[in-house]
Design a protein around this motif. Structure first.
Motif, PDB file in Angstrom:
ATOM      1  N   GLU A   1       0.838  -1.217   0.000  1.00 47.81           N
ATOM      2  CA  GLU A   1       0.000   0.000   0.000  1.00 47.81           C
ATOM      3  C   GLU A   1       0.865   1.256   0.000  1.00 47.81           C
ATOM      4  N   ASP A   2       1.960   1.186   0.752  1.00 44.96           N
ATOM      5  CA  ASP A   2       2.830   2.360   0.855  1.00 44.96           C
ATOM      6  C   ASP A   2       3.686   2.583  -0.385  1.00 44.96           C
ATOM      7  N   GLU A   3       3.789   1.589  -1.216  1.00 41.79           N
ATOM      8  CA  GLU A   3       4.713   1.669  -2.342  1.00 41.79           C
ATOM      9  C   GLU A   3       4.048   2.143  -3.635  1.00 41.79           C
ATOM     10  N   ILE A   4       2.710   2.052  -3.664  1.00 36.06           N
ATOM     11  CA  ILE A   4       1.988   2.403  -4.889  1.00 36.06           C
ATOM     12  C   ILE A   4       2.101   3.912  -5.149  1.00 36.06           C
ATOM     13  N   ASN A   5       2.412   4.287  -6.362  1.00 34.87           N
ATOM     14  CA  ASN A   5       2.521   5.721  -6.668  1.00 34.87           C
ATOM     15  C   ASN A   5       1.136   6.334  -6.940  1.00 34.87           C
TER      16      ASN A   5
END
Lengths: 482, 482
Positions: A92-96
């Protein structure tokens, strides 16, 4: 250990045995250099033929899972089966922001879903019952015998040569001058539109379109970070005065229009207005992306030339076509007809994105078109959809209290309600197992809360009547009147 | 006018007649309300059956080109055939930087092209002569009879359900723990890689990879505006010390590796180095994109687990697979195996880009896999490519003066020359009708000018020998020695 193996009917036994032994090795239950039962022993243990076992062992050897010592038997290879320490990432934190926005705009994920027993007016996909599978098979077999090996190997980014030639001719038959133009085959309209915006626009550019318009196009424009300016659409097409006002005020990179059987309203822009639209955009030098959506599904009236035909030898119109809306959407074939220079760039982007559209599908589809099957199909489809369209229109007028009912062809009608929120209506209808597409998703601004689109292509006449009645009743309960 | 019409054999006569009349109308040679010859007259004029003419007229009516007055005949509709003033756009000026860069990096457009009579070592596509068309046909007909209508209509962005299930099992058979993971079907590796970068990276992010690496991957990374940092690759895979040095110095968003039959070097990363690589990247929390390229084409040695298997229940490895390199590249099927959360986002991007990969292709391919045809094919292909590989290796050692010959499987070998510019060599060889891929295109920096890749999958043994001899001779002329 092996006698525990369960042999099922639905898969080849040698594959089952091979996979079973593999999984034993991967789980560490068979160790390096351990000897496997001889093919004779294994065959009798599993009650299968010895050949089956030998075949499985040979495969395992090929794949490096076992080795065979001549005269000694079959042994497990020394596979380093190790699992390293667990390492988890919070994706979730990595999605741009593009990924997040794609998900947010993904209507399929967020809108009311069809459930068994429901009457759904959401779809505008063709009714697959009308597909002529036998003729499609013939085309497939024909292509296979003519050039099976060839079409199963790599093709060209631009597309399958014969299909391109066919479509150039097809466009000529619509009155388009193809001199200096070329075609790129795409995975349907969606990819075509995305490629054009990818090639021409930059974040923050202004783009003009009808309001409402095709919701997938809105999604793609938003994903490109464009400023979308919508022009209202009336019974003869876009409001030309509003258009000119907008053009005077701001600078636009490009424009997007659906002149025939506009999605979602079903409006056909008149020939006069097409010419006017063209000339206004010409004066401000804003190129046109023309969506050939459902042009094949005209039911009445005189043939209307696409805007691409009006431009003659000019190169300012980019025409995106697709048969998917009418036939075989599963094979995803569309095309962009545009200036040769532009096509060259689009081709390079296409190649970078996915090499090319399935050569097999292109070849079979070409054969289907050429064989006359498409002609036969389209006659039948037109007749049936026309009847449905007329029936749906009649039912809508009879049962659905509305401000306006729009739609001159295609597979849907568009309804403007009187002061009724279509999402509230959808909720009520959903309780009675009827669903439709709320119109707000087609608007580029916050308008359209009082509109809905009713697709009827895959709904029987009985269900059209039943469903429309329910919609009408719920409108009345919410205070609407005919 | 009509007697000038030329009827040819290769198309239905009613279609030819319809198209001819259309073109007359579009050219203004038939005017509005003009009466067409009766079907009887037309039939006798063209020497075709009356039914053919009637069928053509009906079509023209359907399409709005003519109208029929009962008892009076068939008349031309009032189609507004107008061509507006010419409006030309200089598209070169309109292409954005992404479009320009796509074209610039489009190797197919800029590298030496194959011409008739040449021996080409450029391709690493499978040899289509090995394809078993009969079994592919069987799979097609089987799917058609089971669910023809269904697979020809819209499918799901995530992919065809049965194929996804098959591939999950397939990945399990490679030792991958699939819990918490899911698969998205893509149009080959290329689309898979592009989707992952689209979802996760932003312009200016650092990305780690082998140097040299797959040139399509380099193109895609560049198109995403990433800072590509390459780590040298030796006989056992990437240089782990250099890797760690780079990780210490800079922050990386993601990494990309081809552990098996690396393109272009053909190197297989050892199991020990895979584990080390995994752990180093884990320490710096840099997720891994693993390219499963040609894993199916191992010819010898023990099975090596993919990095995705080492990660166990962890979710830090994104595996991109494709059979296209081995079988049926024309149908463009690949897959991404990754964490479920990530897959969800990738699915939305896929839907926004092109709705889904051809359902027909997915269904037929699934049937082909399940039927055991793939197993049979891969055995045959492995045997033949292995023989070619061994032959090519032998010839290279015999004829090509080099510093190093690399390649442990697959369909190509990679050669490092001694102080010879491979582009200069290519020029010389091209004069003698032999072409290959200069190695510099696989480097992320300006290295590799002294390397070349030789693909042999579609070259006969005779031509391999002849071609390699010529390459060797030209190297010697340029001052190289064995």
């Amino acid at each position: 250990m092996f006698s525990n193996m369960k042999i099922t009917d639905n898969k080849f036994v040698y594959i089952q045995l091979k996979d079973y032994i593999k999984s034993m090795i991967l789980k560490g239950l068979l160790r390096a250099d351990e000897k496997l039962p001889s093919s004779r022993e294994m065959a009798s243990m599993l009650n299968v033929s010895r050949n089956t076992v030998m075949y499985a062992y040979e495969f395992l050897q090929d794949e490096g899972f076992v080795y065979i010592k001549k005269g000694k038997g079959t042994f497990v290879s020394d596979i380093k089966v190790s699992v390293e320490e667990k390492w988890n990432i919070d994706w979730e934190d990595e999605i741009n922001s593009y990924g997040k926005l794609s998900e947010k705009l993904d209507i399929i994920k967020h809108e009311t879903k069809w459930q068994k027993g429901m009457i759904s007016f959401k779809s505008i996909a063709p009714d697959e019952k009308l597909f002529n599978i036998e003729e499609f098979k013939k085309s497939f077999l024909n292509r296979m015998s003519l050039e099976g090996e060839k079409v199963l190997n790599y093709g060209y980014a631009k597309g399958y040569k014969y299909l391109i030639e066919y479509l150039l001719k097809y466009m000529e038959n619509k009155g388009v001058d193809i001199e200096g133009k070329d075609i790129l085959i795409t995975n349907g309209f969606t990819e075509g539109f995305d490629l054009v915006l990818t090639c021409l626009t930059n974040k923050g550019d202004n783009i003009l379109c009808e309001n409402p318009t095709h919701n997938t196009a809105i999604k793609i424009m938003k994903l490109h970070g464009l400023n979308i300016k919508g022009v209202q659409i009336g019974k003869k097409g876009v409001d030309l005065q509003e258009l000119e006002k907008k053009l005077k005020r701001d600078k636009y990179k490009i424009s997007y229009f659906i002149p025939s059987y506009h999605n979602p309203t079903g409006i056909v822009m008149s020939p006069e207005n097409r010419a006017k639209l063209y000339n206004v955009l010409k004066n401000y030098n804003v190129p046109i992306i023309e969506d050939g959506f459902n042009e094949e599904l005209r039911y009445s009236g005189t043939h209307v030339l696409p805007i691409a035909a009006l431009s003659g030898k000019g190169n300012s119109v980019i025409y995106i076509g697709s048969f998917s809306k009418v036939l075989f959407p599963g094979i995803r074939i569309g095309w962009i007809l545009s200036d040769k220079v532009l096509t060259g760039y689009l081709e390079s982007i296409k190649r970078a994105r996915n090499i090319h559209t399935s050569s097999l599908d292109q070849a079979v589809f070409y054969d289907y078109l050429k064989s006359g099957s498409f002609h036969k199909y389209i006659r039948k489809a037109r007749k049936i959809y026309r009847e449905k369209y007329e029936f749906a229109l009649e039912c809508a007028q009879k049962y659905i209290p509305s401000r306006e009912i729009l739609g001159e062809g295609g597979m849907h009608i568009f309804i403007k309600l009187k002061n009724i929120d279509s999402r509230q209506l959808l909720e009520k209808c959903c309780e009675r197992k009827v669903i439709f597409t709320p119109g707000d998703i087609f608007y580029v601004d916050d308008r359209g809360r009082d509109t809905l689109r009713l697709g009827f292509s895959r709904v029987s006449e009985d269900n059209i009547e039943r469903g429309f009645k329910i919609i009408g009743e719920e409108i009345e309960k919410l205070g609407g009147t005919i």
